[in-house]
Design a protein around this motif. Structure first.
Motif, PDB file in Angstrom:
ATOM      1  N   PHE A  38       0.831  -1.184   0.000  1.00  0.00           N
ATOM      2  CA  PHE A  38       0.000   0.000   0.000  1.00  0.00           C
ATOM      3  C   PHE A  38       0.875   1.246   0.000  1.00  0.00           C
ATOM      4  CE2 PHE A  38       0.632  -1.770   4.118  1.00  0.00           C
ATOM      5  CZ  PHE A  38       1.028  -0.710   4.915  1.00  0.00           C
ATOM      6  N   SER A  39       0.317   2.293  -0.577  1.00  0.00           N
ATOM      7  CA  SER A  39       1.105   3.494  -0.783  1.00  0.00           C
ATOM      8  C   SER A  39       1.227   4.322   0.484  1.00  0.00           C
ATOM      9  CB  SER A  39       0.470   4.344  -1.887  1.00  0.00           C
ATOM     10  OG  SER A  39      -0.856   4.688  -1.545  1.00  0.00           O
ATOM     11  N   ILE A  58      -8.623   3.983   6.881  1.00  0.00           N
ATOM     12  CA  ILE A  58      -8.586   3.883   8.328  1.00  0.00           C
ATOM     13  C   ILE A  58      -7.146   4.117   8.768  1.00  0.00           C
ATOM     14  CG2 ILE A  58      -9.069   2.454  10.343  1.00  0.00           C
ATOM     15  CD1 ILE A  58     -11.540   3.107   8.661  1.00  0.00           C
ATOM     16  N   ASN A  59      -6.933   5.165   9.550  1.00  0.00           N
ATOM     17  CA  ASN A  59      -5.589   5.551   9.962  1.00  0.00           C
ATOM     18  C   ASN A  59      -5.071   4.654  11.080  1.00  0.00           C
ATOM     19  OD1 ASN A  59      -3.858   7.395  11.985  1.00  0.00           O
ATOM     20  ND2 ASN A  59      -3.481   8.038   9.862  1.00  0.00           N
ATOM     21  N   ILE A  60      -3.805   4.278  11.001  1.00  0.00           N
ATOM     22  CA  ILE A  60      -3.229   3.357  11.983  1.00  0.00           C
ATOM     23  C   ILE A  60      -3.228   3.950  13.387  1.00  0.00           C
ATOM     24  CG2 ILE A  60      -0.891   4.166  11.443  1.00  0.00           C
ATOM     25  CD1 ILE A  60      -1.952   0.636  12.631  1.00  0.00           C
ATOM     26  N   VAL A 495      -6.257 -18.888   4.466  1.00  0.00           N
ATOM     27  CA  VAL A 495      -5.972 -17.653   5.192  1.00  0.00           C
ATOM     28  C   VAL A 495      -5.818 -16.503   4.218  1.00  0.00           C
ATOM     29  CG1 VAL A 495      -4.833 -18.841   7.114  1.00  0.00           C
ATOM     30  CG2 VAL A 495      -3.459 -18.021   5.195  1.00  0.00           C
ATOM     31  N   GLY A 496      -6.202 -15.315   4.691  1.00  0.00           N
ATOM     32  CA  GLY A 496      -6.018 -14.079   3.944  1.00  0.00           C
ATOM     33  C   GLY A 496      -5.656 -12.973   4.917  1.00  0.00           C
ATOM     34  N   ASN A 497      -5.614 -11.755   4.433  1.00  0.00           N
ATOM     35  CA  ASN A 497      -5.243 -10.634   5.294  1.00  0.00           C
ATOM     36  C   ASN A 497      -6.183 -10.464   6.481  1.00  0.00           C
ATOM     37  OD1 ASN A 497      -3.212 -10.146   3.479  1.00  0.00           O
ATOM     38  ND2 ASN A 497      -3.613  -7.965   3.316  1.00  0.00           N
ATOM     39  N   ASN A 687      -7.197  -4.827   3.499  1.00  0.00           N
ATOM     40  CA  ASN A 687      -6.881  -5.008   4.913  1.00  0.00           C
ATOM     41  C   ASN A 687      -5.360  -5.105   5.054  1.00  0.00           C
ATOM     42  OD1 ASN A 687      -6.343  -6.130   7.463  1.00  0.00           O
ATOM     43  ND2 ASN A 687      -8.321  -7.155   7.533  1.00  0.00           N
ATOM     44  N   ASN A 688      -4.767  -4.125   5.719  1.00  0.00           N
ATOM     45  CA  ASN A 688      -3.310  -4.077   5.840  1.00  0.00           C
ATOM     46  C   ASN A 688      -2.799  -4.463   7.228  1.00  0.00           C
ATOM     47  OD1 ASN A 688      -3.029  -3.076   3.166  1.00  0.00           O
ATOM     48  ND2 ASN A 688      -3.556  -1.035   3.878  1.00  0.00           N
ATOM     49  N   ILE A 689      -3.637  -5.047   8.038  1.00  0.00           N
ATOM     50  CA  ILE A 689      -3.220  -5.416   9.389  1.00  0.00           C
ATOM     51  C   ILE A 689      -1.941  -6.254   9.400  1.00  0.00           C
ATOM     52  CG2 ILE A 689      -3.843  -7.031  11.249  1.00  0.00           C
ATOM     53  CD1 ILE A 689      -6.437  -5.685  11.573  1.00  0.00           C
ATOM     54  N   PRO A 690      -1.805  -7.256   8.500  1.00  0.00           N
ATOM     55  CA  PRO A 690      -0.580  -8.067   8.553  1.00  0.00           C
ATOM     56  C   PRO A 690       0.698  -7.271   8.337  1.00  0.00           C
ATOM     57  CG  PRO A 690      -2.271  -9.191   7.275  1.00  0.00           C
ATOM     58  CD  PRO A 690      -2.758  -7.798   7.517  1.00  0.00           C
ATOM     59  N   HIS A 691       0.615  -6.118   7.679  1.00  0.00           N
ATOM     60  CA  HIS A 691       1.811  -5.314   7.454  1.00  0.00           C
ATOM     61  C   HIS A 691       2.242  -4.565   8.717  1.00  0.00           C
ATOM     62  CE1 HIS A 691       1.847  -6.039   3.147  1.00  0.00           C
ATOM     63  NE2 HIS A 691       0.557  -5.770   3.118  1.00  0.00           N
ATOM     64  N   PHE A 692       1.288  -4.347   9.631  1.00  0.00           N
ATOM     65  CA  PHE A 692       1.592  -3.619  10.854  1.00  0.00           C
ATOM     66  C   PHE A 692       1.821  -4.554  12.040  1.00  0.00           C
ATOM     67  CE2 PHE A 692      -0.690  -0.471   8.331  1.00  0.00           C
ATOM     68  CZ  PHE A 692       0.100   0.658   8.500  1.00  0.00           C
ATOM     69  N   PHE A 693       1.167  -5.732  12.025  1.00  0.00           N
ATOM     70  CA  PHE A 693       1.240  -6.650  13.164  1.00  0.00           C
ATOM     71  C   PHE A 693       1.650  -8.026  12.661  1.00  0.00           C
ATOM     72  CE2 PHE A 693      -1.970  -3.427  13.950  1.00  0.00           C
ATOM     73  CZ  PHE A 693      -1.594  -2.933  15.189  1.00  0.00           C
ATOM     74  N   LYS A 694       2.898  -8.332  12.806  1.00  0.00           N
ATOM     75  CA  LYS A 694       3.420  -9.626  12.349  1.00  0.00           C
ATOM     76  C   LYS A 694       3.189 -10.699  13.406  1.00  0.00           C
ATOM     77  CE  LYS A 694       5.108  -8.377   8.344  1.00  0.00           C
ATOM     78  NZ  LYS A 694       4.595  -8.912   7.078  1.00  0.00           N
TER      79      LYS A 694
END
Length: 694
Positions: A38-39, A58-60, A495-497, A687-694
């Motif tokens: 994501f940009s 949705i802002n982190i 599984v997915g994001n 859904n970008n959760i996996p990029h922030f929470f490994k």
């Protein structure tokens, strides 16, 4: 001030409750989708392709704030939760709120100052009044507002007033959104309602019930290998039904091995020996000193009546135990409970009291005690501005652990006399003992709990064995094929994001994150620590972008069954068509039994014949009494039936009643359960959760 501290400590919980109330009418859920880089590195989720609003983000930072609120609420309620599951729940709610706000903006839904004032301070403030009373202990929302904007009246300093104003402004924002949501709901409920034809059609569909006599020849009675299905036939069936297999987000098919971290036979034997040693220590030493130096054995001194003991094994123990002796009370799995009877006494266990909590000086507390003993009623005293809380006619258990410090004062109190046991300079509790129940036997016991844990050696062996297997079988094919020989069971999941875990295994998001970054065919390292419930290793068997393919096992099995059943139906129809003149004759020809059931046009499931039999339902509704129908192909059998009776509903047609039923079953009422998906439409959710929470 105590009231302000209560407000400060409860503010997060109150705002969470109000936010939940905003979405109380949302019963639907939706799937998030998409996994790509994501940009915007601050965007935890994005809903795209809105012609009017562009992309919704949705802002982190806001997400983390809301996640912290949800975490605090769960902890305050004593709930255990999987952090990854909570993340997805919070994100789903935030996306729902964002979509609702977009829709309300698009429709121009607004709340006037008068409406907001009425909901917070006017005739419709009952909801907020109740909430602030429960959470803050203030009289009303009006008083909370007055404290925030007229602090000198309550002797509040500038910082306290500023915090109260911030709370009030947040309340205003949440109540405004709640009111907007109510307006949207009202509009939505008027979008799809029944006209006269709809109401009559719904009535007619359920006005008559056909009683049928039927026989059937199940497709499963025919050997599958006699009806082979080709790849071309499966692909043709897939092409017709492809839309059913569309994915909301890119998906990875993973195969995994989960190994429970449990004690080995050697651990169990050693644990049993430790329990024997603990019993020996309890029986030879004073009190609980026999287990004080034994790791893992947790001792607690308890005073309990027999009625307060909920465990039957513990009841049996106190009934037969000798004072000073310990015994193994229960052994369930890896949990051991030991107990030692220290003695028993006759005590008053239950006391009926009235109670007031006073926020004031010692002199003010003493004056209130004097006023109450002088004739002031409890109801009048409870209304006093100094009273922060009160309870009338409450039974308390004197043997409870938290009553130990108060028990002497309660035991020595004169019935009907108000008193305070507190001697602090400020604040105090005021009690009146109204009634004492007859003394009962109270058992003084030491309860010792021990949970047998896997040893380091056991954990190391489990980890080493699985790690060796994963490294030796380092591609998805061999990972699956060689598992049984090595003593492992391979399971499959997708599984997915938006997946918080592998299958239904808690705290496995690290394995999900690995799988989302891995390439097809790769095998993961072993995930898990000694404090976890299990170890897990994962292999990525395949990846899917837009649709589940016909080659996927579950999809292929479904398609293959449909094609094969169609062939079996054709063969049975050809075999039995015209072979009999009634149901009994067909039953004899088919080697089947005759049975009865009922069919209503509006029903989904036909007892004895199964769900989603639309052709059968229509045929039964159209058939006349005494008419034989069939043989006809159903989903899972060849069926012949005769309508033996048609029962018409006794209740006459009522247009208003049918219209209301239509709204709830087919109209806006039914659709409201999926309102989020309706608003979202075909827009994709990244859904970008996996990029922030490994």
């Amino acid at each position: 001030m105590a009231t302000l501290e209560k407000i400060r400590s409860k503010s997060v919980l109150l705002l969470v409750i109000i936010a939940v109330a905003l979405l109380a009418f949302i019963l639907g859920d939706f799937l998030t989708s998409g996994r790509s880089f994501f940009s915007n590195s601050t965007t935890v989720a994005e809903v795209g392709n809105s012609k009017l609003f562009g992309n919704t983000k949705i802002n982190i930072n806001e997400f983390q704030r809301r996640l912290e609120e949800a975490s605090q609420q769960a902890q305050a309620q004593g709930r255990k939760y999987d952090s990854a599951v909570l993340q997805q729940q919070v994100l789903t709610q935030m996306i729902s709120e964002a979509l609702f706000n977009e829709e309300m903006d698009r429709l121009g839904i607004k709340v006037t100052d008068a409406e907001l004032s009425d909901a917070m301070l006017g005739q419709n403030a009952g909801y907020l009044n109740s909430m602030v009373q429960q959470q803050y202990g203030v009289e009303s929302a009006t008083q909370l507002h007055d404290m925030a904007f007229n602090p000198s009246k309550y002797q509040l300093d500038a910082d306290q007033a500023a915090r109260l104003r911030a709370i009030w402004i947040d309340l205003e924002k949440n109540i405004e959104e709640q009111l907007r949501g109510q307006k949207l709901q009202t509009l939505f409920m008027g979008t799809l309602v029944a006209n006269d034809l709809d109401a009559k059609a719904l009535y007619d569909e359920n006005a008559s019930t056909a009683h049928i006599l039927y026989t059937k020849k199940d497709y499963s009675s025919l050997a599958d290998d006699k009806y082979p299905v080709t790849d071309a036939e499966i692909n043709a069936e897939y092409a017709e039904r492809k839309g059913r297999y569309e994915l909301a987000e890119p998906i990875r098919q993973v195969e995994y091995i989960a190994v429970d971290i449990t004690p080995s036979p050697a651990d169990i034997q050693a644990g049993q020996k430790r329990v024997e040693n603990a019993l020996a220590g309890l029986n030879t030493k004073e009190g609980a000193t026999g287990v004080e130096d034994m790791d893992g054995f947790l001792a607690e001194r308890k005073s309990l009546t027999r009625g307060a003991i909920t465990d039957q094994a513990m009841k049996s123990f106190v009934d037969s135990a000798t004072v000073g002796k310990a015994a193994l009370v229960s052994h369930r799995g890896n949990d051991y409970t030991l107990a030692k009877l220290m003695g028993s006494t006759s005590q008053v266990d239950s006391v009926l009291i009235d109670f007031l909590m006073v926020q004031g000086t010692r002199a003010q507390v003493a004056k209130m005690v004097a006023d109450l003993n002088g004739g002031k009623s409890f109801a009048d005293a409870a209304k006093d501005s100094l009273v922060a809380g009160s309870q009338d006619s409450t039974w308390i258990q004197m043997t409870a652990a938290d009553m130990a410090s108060l028990r002497p004062a309660i035991d020595g109190a004169t019935l009907g006399q108000w008193f305070t046991p507190d001697t602090l300079a400020e604040n105090g509790r005021i009690f009146r003992v109204r009634q004492r129940k007859a003394p009962v036997t109270v058992y003084d016991i030491v309860e010792v709990n021990y949970v047998l844990e896997p040893s380091n050696a056991t954990f190391n062996k489990l980890f080493t064995d699985l790690d060796k297997y994963a490294k030796t079988n380092n591609n998805a094919k061999s990972f699956k094929e060689n598992a049984a020989k090595a003593g492992y069971n391979v399971q499959e999941t997708l599984v997915g994001n938006s997946s918080p875990m592998i299958g239904n295994l808690n705290e496995t998001h690290n394995a999900v994150a690995w799988a989302l970054d891995a390439k097809k065919g790769q095998v993961s390292p072993v995930f898990g620590e000694q404090t976890d419930d299990r170890l897990i290793a994962v292999a990525v068997a395949d990846t899917y972008e837009d649709y589940m393919p016909a080659s996927y096992s579950d999809v292929r099995s479904e398609l293959e069954t449909r094609v094969r059943n169609a062939k079996k139906g054709d063969a049975l129809l050809k075999q039995y068509q015209g072979k009999a003149k009634d149901v009994a004759g067909y039953a004899k020809a088919m080697g089947a039994s005759v049975d009865t059931t009922t069919v209503t046009f509006g029903q989904i499931f036909i007892p004895g014949l199964g769900p989603n039999e639309s052709a059968l339902t229509a045929a039964a509704a159209a058939a006349k009494k005494g008419q034989m129908v069939g043989p006809m192909k159903a989903n899972n059998a060849l069926v012949v039936f005769t309508v033996t009776d048609i029962e018409t509903e006794g209740r006459p047609f009522n247009a208003d009643e049918s219209a209301a039923q239509f709204v709830q079953t087919r109209g806006a009422g039914a659709l409201s359960r999926n309102i989020v998906n309706i608003i979202k439409g075909r827009r994709k959710v990244q859904n970008n959760i996996p990029h922030f929470f490994k």
